[in-house]
Design an enzyme around this catalytic site. Sequence first.
Site, PDB file in Angstrom:
ATOM      1  N   HIS A   1      -5.981  -9.058   4.724  1.00 45.24           N
ATOM      2  CA  HIS A   1      -6.388  -8.199   5.845  1.00 45.24           C
ATOM      3  C   HIS A   1      -7.875  -8.494   6.050  1.00 45.24           C
ATOM      4  O   HIS A   1      -8.704  -8.063   5.250  1.00 45.24           O
ATOM      5  CB  HIS A   1      -6.136  -6.751   5.418  1.00 45.24           C
TER       6      HIS A   1
ATOM      7  N   ASP B   1       3.395  -5.679  11.791  1.00 44.09           N
ATOM      8  CA  ASP B   1       2.531  -4.708  11.098  1.00 44.09           C
ATOM      9  C   ASP B   1       3.095  -3.296  11.325  1.00 44.09           C
ATOM     10  O   ASP B   1       2.349  -2.346  11.561  1.00 44.09           O
ATOM     11  CB  ASP B   1       1.082  -4.815  11.596  1.00 44.09           C
TER      12      ASP B   1
ATOM     13  N   HIS C   1       3.831   6.355  10.945  1.00 45.90           N
ATOM     14  CA  HIS C   1       3.131   7.569  10.525  1.00 45.90           C
ATOM     15  C   HIS C   1       3.921   8.761  11.021  1.00 45.90           C
ATOM     16  O   HIS C   1       4.670   8.668  11.997  1.00 45.90           O
ATOM     17  CB  HIS C   1       1.725   7.623  11.128  1.00 45.90           C
TER      18      HIS C   1
ATOM     19  N   ASN D   1       0.810  -1.233   0.000  1.00 49.10           N
ATOM     20  CA  ASN D   1       0.000   0.000   0.000  1.00 49.10           C
ATOM     21  C   ASN D   1       0.837   1.273   0.000  1.00 49.10           C
ATOM     22  O   ASN D   1       0.740   2.110   0.884  1.00 49.10           O
ATOM     23  CB  ASN D   1      -1.005  -0.003   1.161  1.00 49.10           C
TER      24      ASN D   1
END
Lengths: 306, 426
Positions: free
Chosen positions: B180, B306, B310, B95
Amino acid sequence: MTLASHHLLDIESLSPAEIELVLETSTSFKEVGERAIKKVPALRGKTVINLFFEPSTRTRVSFEIAAKRLSADSINVSSAGSSVVKGETLLDTVKNLEAMAPDVIVMRHPSSGAPHFVARRVESAVVNAGDGMHEHPTQALLDAFTILEAKGRLSGLKVVIVGDLLHSRVFRSNARLLTKMGSSVTVTAPRTLLPPFVERLGVEVITAVNDAIVDADVVMMLRVQKERMEGAFFPSVREYFNLYALTVDRLKRAKQDVILMHPGPLNRGLEIESAVADGPYSLILDQVTNGVAVRMAILYLLAGAS
Amino acid sequence: MKSLLIRGARIVDPSQRIDRVSDLFVDEGRIRAIDEGLSPEGAEVVDARGLIAVPGLIDMHVHLREPGFEYKETIASGTAAAAAGGFAAVAAMANTDPPNDCAAVTEYILEKAHRAGGARVHPIGATTRRMEGKELSEMGEMVAAGAVAVSDDGLPVRDANVMRRAMEYATIFDIPVIEHCETPELHPGGVMNEGYWSTCLGLRGIPRASEEISVRRNVILAETTGARLHVAHLSTKGALEAVRQAKERGLPVTCEVTPHHLLLTDDSVRGYDTRAKMKPPLVTEEDLEALLEGLADGTVDAIATDHAPHHEDEKQQDFDHAPFGIVGLETSVSLGLDRLVRPGIISLNRWIELMSTGPARILGVEGGTLAVGAPADLTLLDPERPFRVEPSVFVSKGRSTPFADWELQGRAVRTIVSGRSVFTLP
């Protein structure tokens, strides 16, 4: 005595003694609103910013009048007129306001916990004027003040809260306050509008409103928050009205001296019949009047009491 | 490249059932010998007495953010953080922007990783084009370029027919489809586990059924198609039970869990701490216990972080608006050693299986073993070394972790990739 915290963020963190302090202080400030000159100098020279990120008339005006009656300078900022629409973050907005040294920031925000986020980052006192689905502490305090005026006590009462509990910050604050002060709280709503594990807040859950309302001292209606409902919570307005709305007939099951409350705004014909809303048991407008006194008390206790 | 002699380490390798103190010799990037009293000429000697040498750890679920979100993490910062955390390899989710849905992006990632020189990177291609859940991505081209699996991680493939076709197509390349598992229709605006704490905090909930429904659907599709299904970041008791049942029926279904789902519950959200905002959300004590049981009984195949960095400002928001995700590369090893192995929840051997051998097997990559001839990817652990979680000194650009200030014991002191030390703790 003063409040232990510099902020008023929720009912959860208030002790019964602190709640009593706010209510006692409110009594003296209510009298100010009954004078010809409705003003005292208690917060002269203090600055209160009403920072509203959600539309509100009642609460915003109530806080503004409260500040003015205490002689504070109050400024209203709404999200439509703020830099938020230009992409500024909440933190930057608040830091900029903070740089102008307000004494109190009254804040309403659509996100639960936003006032907590702000309170950890500013020197000013922060008053939560409603955060998402979390709490609306001044509403619960003004409701308690109104009940106290009508019943003379908060303990030992049966309070029935009806309606959209899931999305209601008013419910969460009231449930906490009333159980803390010794009332029993019964809640009633369609299963789809009950928060999970709601009984762990110390309330009794009865899904049939006719059963729940029996012998109630206080019936507190909640607004059906259509704007927060993104799913199928009930089949139709008609069915909701038939099953859960407060009608004259339904109210007969409560005690004879029952009082009826609603935080507003009302959805007449959806959750409440007009004959009840405007009827003899209704204290809906007293709640609004008392809101000013209670908010004066809060502002005074946070910014003025020495 | 200089050869390397690791002297006197406790060597633990679940792939060969080895657990003994020995020397280990590395030459030309490969493991050449495990034996006592080795003294090859010219080798750099690493005194590893008191340390544990294990197959290079593999984090099979990280977000490196490049291309597109370099302000959050780059391949260089992410692979350096991995090495500093003890990982010799990571698998990078698709992603990015553009997403890794074609060979050109896969090659770009590998090239950047090669230049960065930290941990190895195994790219994971998108399951569907642009991760939109509508058309299949060019899996064949991506696998040829080096992709090891497909996943639209961050987004579930909502259309069951697309998922079915993706799984069927993936069987051509014998790659796992990593999913997911979430049913977003169940929780518009959900930001935390639906339960007592979401009620108290007035935050919109995500019911545990969201994950379980999706896992069960995908297990059925795996049975229909014969594809290898790997459930990413599994978090609930019900979902684990679905995987357990699938395994009992002999289906090629595997799953991973994260350290945070093994150690924290949704009461961490109290105070609206955005460091506790992740997806799937932190759940309940009952789920946590079920996951620990799954670690011990073999239902869980891997521990993955995971790692989702950010930018600080993005996390410094009210809870509703902060993004989901926390970093994990630099805390995983110490959390595992201190909170899983030390109290005896699982053995060291089993933990290494979950951290290395298992991921290698699922992804079908080299590594996960100290077998003679295998690439010399290994991690040296000091089980006694204290470690205080201090996000300000993280190598990753991400700083958000609910484990900040935790005092732990045990950490990785050296990470070796192809015989070359990519991280050495001073």
